[in-house]
Design a protein around this motif. Structure first.
Motif, PDB file in Angstrom:
ATOM      1  N   UNK A   1       0.812  -1.207   0.000  1.00 52.35           N
ATOM      2  CA  UNK A   1       0.000   0.000   0.000  1.00 52.35           C
ATOM      3  C   UNK A   1       0.845   1.255   0.000  1.00 52.35           C
ATOM      4  N   UNK A   2       0.205   2.355  -0.385  1.00 55.28           N
ATOM      5  CA  UNK A   2       0.883   3.649  -0.392  1.00 55.28           C
ATOM      6  C   UNK A   2       1.627   3.913  -1.684  1.00 55.28           C
ATOM      7  N   UNK A   3       2.158   5.115  -1.800  1.00 58.95           N
ATOM      8  CA  UNK A   3       2.892   5.516  -3.002  1.00 58.95           C
ATOM      9  C   UNK A   3       4.384   5.567  -2.751  1.00 58.95           C
ATOM     10  N   UNK A   4       5.156   4.851  -3.566  1.00 57.92           N
ATOM     11  CA  UNK A   4       6.614   4.856  -3.409  1.00 57.92           C
ATOM     12  C   UNK A   4       7.194   6.197  -3.854  1.00 57.92           C
ATOM     13  N   UNK A   5       8.402   6.463  -3.393  1.00 57.09           N
ATOM     14  CA  UNK A   5       9.090   7.712  -3.726  1.00 57.09           C
ATOM     15  C   UNK A   5      10.458   7.389  -4.323  1.00 57.09           C
ATOM     16  N   UNK A   6      10.750   8.013  -5.445  1.00 61.75           N
ATOM     17  CA  UNK A   6      12.042   7.814  -6.117  1.00 61.75           C
ATOM     18  C   UNK A   6      12.793   9.146  -6.089  1.00 61.75           C
ATOM     19  N   UNK A   7      13.847   9.200  -5.296  1.00 63.21           N
ATOM     20  CA  UNK A   7      14.490  10.474  -4.981  1.00 63.21           C
ATOM     21  C   UNK A   7      15.537  10.883  -6.017  1.00 63.21           C
ATOM     22  N   UNK A   8      15.503  12.199  -6.312  1.00 64.47           N
ATOM     23  CA  UNK A   8      16.542  12.829  -7.120  1.00 64.47           C
ATOM     24  C   UNK A   8      17.700  13.276  -6.230  1.00 64.47           C
ATOM     25  N   UNK A   9      17.352  13.784  -5.057  1.00 66.34           N
ATOM     26  CA  UNK A   9      18.309  14.153  -4.028  1.00 66.34           C
ATOM     27  C   UNK A   9      17.599  13.974  -2.683  1.00 66.34           C
ATOM     28  N   UNK A  10      18.195  14.281  -1.549  1.00 69.59           N
ATOM     29  CA  UNK A  10      17.525  14.018  -0.264  1.00 69.59           C
ATOM     30  C   UNK A  10      16.211  14.764  -0.059  1.00 69.59           C
ATOM     31  N   UNK A  11      15.885  15.725  -0.921  1.00 66.62           N
ATOM     32  CA  UNK A  11      14.687  16.540  -0.749  1.00 66.62           C
ATOM     33  C   UNK A  11      13.629  16.260  -1.817  1.00 66.62           C
TER      34      UNK A  11
ATOM     35  N   UNK B   1      12.470   6.042 -12.234  1.00 70.45           N
ATOM     36  CA  UNK B   1      13.207   6.762 -11.201  1.00 70.45           C
ATOM     37  C   UNK B   1      14.315   7.573 -11.870  1.00 70.45           C
ATOM     38  N   UNK B   2      14.816   8.624 -11.206  1.00 73.74           N
ATOM     39  CA  UNK B   2      15.925   9.386 -11.774  1.00 73.74           C
ATOM     40  C   UNK B   2      17.142   8.488 -11.993  1.00 73.74           C
ATOM     41  N   UNK B   3      17.777   8.674 -13.120  1.00 76.24           N
ATOM     42  CA  UNK B   3      18.943   7.830 -13.443  1.00 76.24           C
ATOM     43  C   UNK B   3      20.095   8.089 -12.487  1.00 76.24           C
ATOM     44  N   UNK B   4      20.209   9.327 -12.015  1.00 76.46           N
ATOM     45  CA  UNK B   4      21.290   9.666 -11.101  1.00 76.46           C
ATOM     46  C   UNK B   4      20.705  10.227  -9.808  1.00 76.46           C
ATOM     47  N   UNK B   5      21.345   9.888  -8.704  1.00 70.80           N
ATOM     48  CA  UNK B   5      20.915  10.378  -7.395  1.00 70.80           C
ATOM     49  C   UNK B   5      22.062  11.144  -6.750  1.00 70.80           C
ATOM     50  N   UNK B   6      21.753  12.318  -6.226  1.00 76.48           N
ATOM     51  CA  UNK B   6      22.746  13.135  -5.534  1.00 76.48           C
ATOM     52  C   UNK B   6      22.584  12.951  -4.027  1.00 76.48           C
ATOM     53  N   UNK B   7      23.665  12.662  -3.329  1.00 67.13           N
ATOM     54  CA  UNK B   7      23.607  12.486  -1.876  1.00 67.13           C
ATOM     55  C   UNK B   7      23.375  13.809  -1.154  1.00 67.13           C
ATOM     56  N   UNK B   8      23.624  14.907  -1.829  1.00 63.27           N
ATOM     57  CA  UNK B   8      23.437  16.230  -1.247  1.00 63.27           C
ATOM     58  C   UNK B   8      22.361  16.975  -2.031  1.00 63.27           C
ATOM     59  N   UNK B   9      21.638  17.855  -1.330  1.00 64.09           N
ATOM     60  CA  UNK B   9      20.590  18.615  -2.011  1.00 64.09           C
ATOM     61  C   UNK B   9      21.200  19.457  -3.125  1.00 64.09           C
TER      62      UNK B   9
ATOM     63  N   UNK C   1      21.430  22.524  -5.488  1.00 62.35           N
ATOM     64  CA  UNK C   1      20.934  23.903  -5.541  1.00 62.35           C
ATOM     65  C   UNK C   1      20.074  24.089  -6.788  1.00 62.35           C
ATOM     66  N   UNK C   2      19.209  25.057  -6.704  1.00 62.75           N
ATOM     67  CA  UNK C   2      18.236  25.256  -7.792  1.00 62.75           C
ATOM     68  C   UNK C   2      18.910  25.426  -9.148  1.00 62.75           C
ATOM     69  N   UNK C   3      20.029  26.133  -9.167  1.00 66.81           N
ATOM     70  CA  UNK C   3      20.679  26.400 -10.452  1.00 66.81           C
ATOM     71  C   UNK C   3      21.298  25.143 -11.059  1.00 66.81           C
ATOM     72  N   UNK C   4      21.464  24.084 -10.250  1.00 62.04           N
ATOM     73  CA  UNK C   4      22.054  22.850 -10.777  1.00 62.04           C
ATOM     74  C   UNK C   4      21.010  21.807 -11.161  1.00 62.04           C
ATOM     75  N   UNK C   5      19.730  22.125 -10.993  1.00 59.85           N
ATOM     76  CA  UNK C   5      18.694  21.180 -11.412  1.00 59.85           C
ATOM     77  C   UNK C   5      18.714  21.044 -12.927  1.00 59.85           C
ATOM     78  N   UNK C   6      18.644  19.821 -13.431  1.00 52.21           N
ATOM     79  CA  UNK C   6      18.726  19.622 -14.885  1.00 52.21           C
ATOM     80  C   UNK C   6      17.484  20.148 -15.603  1.00 52.21           C
TER      81      UNK C   6
END
Length: 399
Positions: A200-210, A286-294, A296-301
Motif C-alpha cells: 500500500x501507499x505511493x513509493x518515492x524515487x528520490x533525485x536528491x535528499x529533498x 526513477x531518476x537515473x542519477x541520485x545526488x547524496x546532497x541537495x 541547488x536550484x541552479x544545478x537542477x537539470x
C-alpha cells in the motif's frame, strides 16, 4: 458506512479509565446511522455517567439498577442479547474477563453475554502487570477459544498509572473499523489460517535528499485491505510506503520508501503468502542519477534522465505458486475496464481491481472508493461507491 443503517450494536462498558474513549466509539457508530445501546457496570459509572452514553446514543443507558428493578415483561438481558448484531465490550477489565472465562453472570453485562449469540468484540485495558499475570493470560486465551469472541488486543504506551508498557485499550477508530467488519461478516473467519500479503501507499524515487518522483497515494486502500483480512482471521503483512496514519494492532507492518525497498520486502514474505494484493501505487521510473546532497536550484537539470524500475507485480507473477492468488489494482481515468483487462492478462494476475481516479469520492486520498472487479474466469462485478473497508471486504468476498 452507507449500508450501516438499522444495524444494532450493543456496547458494554467496564470499570476502567479507558471508558472515556468509548464515548467516541458510541458517538461514531450513532453518526454512521447505527442503533446503539450501552450497558455500564457499576464500576464503569464511576468513570463515565450513564447520562453521557444516553446522550451520545440517543437512548437510555442500562445499568445493574435498571436490570434488577426492571418491570419489562421479558428479562432485560434476554431482550438486549437477542437485539444485538454485534456486542462490543470496552474496556474489558481483568474482573469482567475472569467472569466471562468462567461463565459467571452476576450483573447485567455478563448476563447479556450469556443470553446473546452475536459476535463479541473484546477491547481489553489494564495495567501492564495485571495484563501479564498468568491467571489473566490464561483467562484471555481460554476465552478466545470460543469463536464468538474477537480480539482487539492491547497497545503499548503510557498508561494512566504512569507505567509504560502493554495494556492500553485499542483506539476508538480501530474498534469502530472492527465493528464494521463484524457487521459485514457476521463474525465469520473465512481467512483463518491464511497468510495475506498487502502492499500500500505511493513509493518515492528520490533525485536528491529533498526532491522525489511520487504520487498522491495515501495508502488508505492498503490499510483497509489489511484490516479486512485481519478481521476475517488472517495473519497479515502490510508492506507500505510512507503514510501518515497509525498502523492498527495485529498487523505486521513493513515500512519502505522506494520501489526497490518494496520489492525486497515483498519478496522476503512472498513464499509464505496465500493471497497477495498489490494495492500500492509503485513508481514506473526513477531518476537515473541520485545526488547524496541537495542540489541547488541552479544545478537542477533542464531535462531529467529517467530509467525504469523493476515491475514488482510481474516479478511476483513469475514466481508465484499455483496455490497462491495474486490480485492487482489499476487506477485509471476515463475507460477503466479495457486497460485493466489488458493488465490482468499481460501480467498473469488472478484478479484485478479497476478504480477511477478522476471521479468524485474515489481514488487517491479519499475515504471512499468504487471499482470494477475482474478475474481470469471472466467475472466482471461492479463495486458501488462505499468505504474503502467495505470495498476490501467485497474483494475478499469475490476471491
Amino acid at each position: 458506512m452507507s449500508d450501516s443503517k438499522l444495524k444494532k450494536v450493543l456496547v458494554g462498558v467496564g470499570g476502567g479509565i479507558a471508558a472515556y474513549k468509548v464515548c467516541e466509539v458510541v458517538s461514531t457508530l450513532f453518526k454512521a446511522g447505527m442503533e446503539v445501546r450501552v450497558i455500564l457496570t457499576n464500576s464503569a459509572q464511576k468513570f463515565v455517567a450513564p447520562l453521557t452514553f444516553a446522550t451520545l446514543s440517543r437512548h437510555r443507558a442500562y445499568t445493574d439498577e435498571l436490570f434488577w428493578r426492571s418491570s419489562n415483561p421479558r428479562p432485560l438481558h434476554i431482550e438486549l442479547g437477542e437485539w444485538a448484531d454485534v456486542f462490543v465490550i470496552a474496556p474489558l477489565t481483568a474482573n469482567t474477563l475472569a467472569k466471562l472465562a468462567c461463565g459467571i453472570a452476576d450483573n447485567l453485562l455478563t448476563n447479556t453475554v450469556l443470553a446473546s449469540k452475536c459476535p463479541i468484540l473484546l477491547a481489553p485495558a489494564m495495567n501492564t502487570e495485571m495484563w501479564e499475570q498468568h491467571t489473566v493470560r490464561d483467562n484471555w486465551e481460554k476465552l478466545l477459544t470460543d469463536s464468538r469472541y474477537h480480539s482487539m488486543g492491547t497497545a503499548s504506551g503510557l498508561l494512566a498509572c504512569d507505567r509504560i508498557g502493554a495494556g492500553r485499550m485499542a483506539e476508538p477508530a480501530e474498534i469502530v473499523s472492527h465493528v464494521y467488519s463484524l457487521l459485514h461478516t457476521a463474525g465469520e473467519r473465512d481467512l483463518f489460517g491464511k497468510q495475506v500479503l498487502v502492499s500500500g501507499g505511493g513509493t518515492r524515487e528520490y533525485l536528491d535528499p529533498v526532491r522525489y518522483i511520487g504520487n498522491p497515494s495515501t495508502g488508505k486502500m492498503g490499510l483497509a485491505l489489511a484490516q479486512a483480512a485481519l478481521h476475517r482471521g488472517a495473519k497479515v503483512t502490510l508492506v507500505h510506503a510512507p503514510v501518515t496514519w497509525e498502523l492498527p494492532l495485529g498487523i505486521e507492518a513493513i515500512p519502505v520508501v522506494t520501489s526497490e525497498e518494496m520489492q525486497q520486502a515483498i519478496m522476503l514474505y512472498l513464499q509464505i503468502a496465500d493471497v497477495i494484493i498489490m494495492s500500492a501505487a509503485v513508481a514506473d521510473v526513477k531518476p537515473r542519477q541520485y545526488s547524496k546532497h541537495k542540489l541547488p536550484k541552479y544545478r537542477l537539470p533542464d531535462s531529467l534522465a529517467l530509467e525504469p524500475v523493476t515491475d514488482i507485480i510481474a516479478e511476483i507473477a513469475r514466481r508465484k505458486q499455483p496455490r497462491q492468488k495474486l490480485v492487482g489494482f489499476a487506477a485509471q481515468t476515463g475507460d477503466i475496464v479495457t486497460p485493466a483487462l489488458e493488465k490482468l492478462q499481460r501480467k498473469s494476475l488472478d484478479a484485478i481491481i479497476a478504480n477511477p481516479i478522476d471521479q468524485p469520492d474515489s481514488g487517491f486520498g479519499c475515504d471512499t472508493n468504487k471499482a470494477v472487479f475482474l478475474d481470469r474466469s471472466g467475472q466482471k462485478i461492479e463495486i458501488p461507491p462505499c468505504s474503502k473497508l467495505k470495498m476490501a471486504h467485497h474483494i475478499f468476498d469475490f476471491l
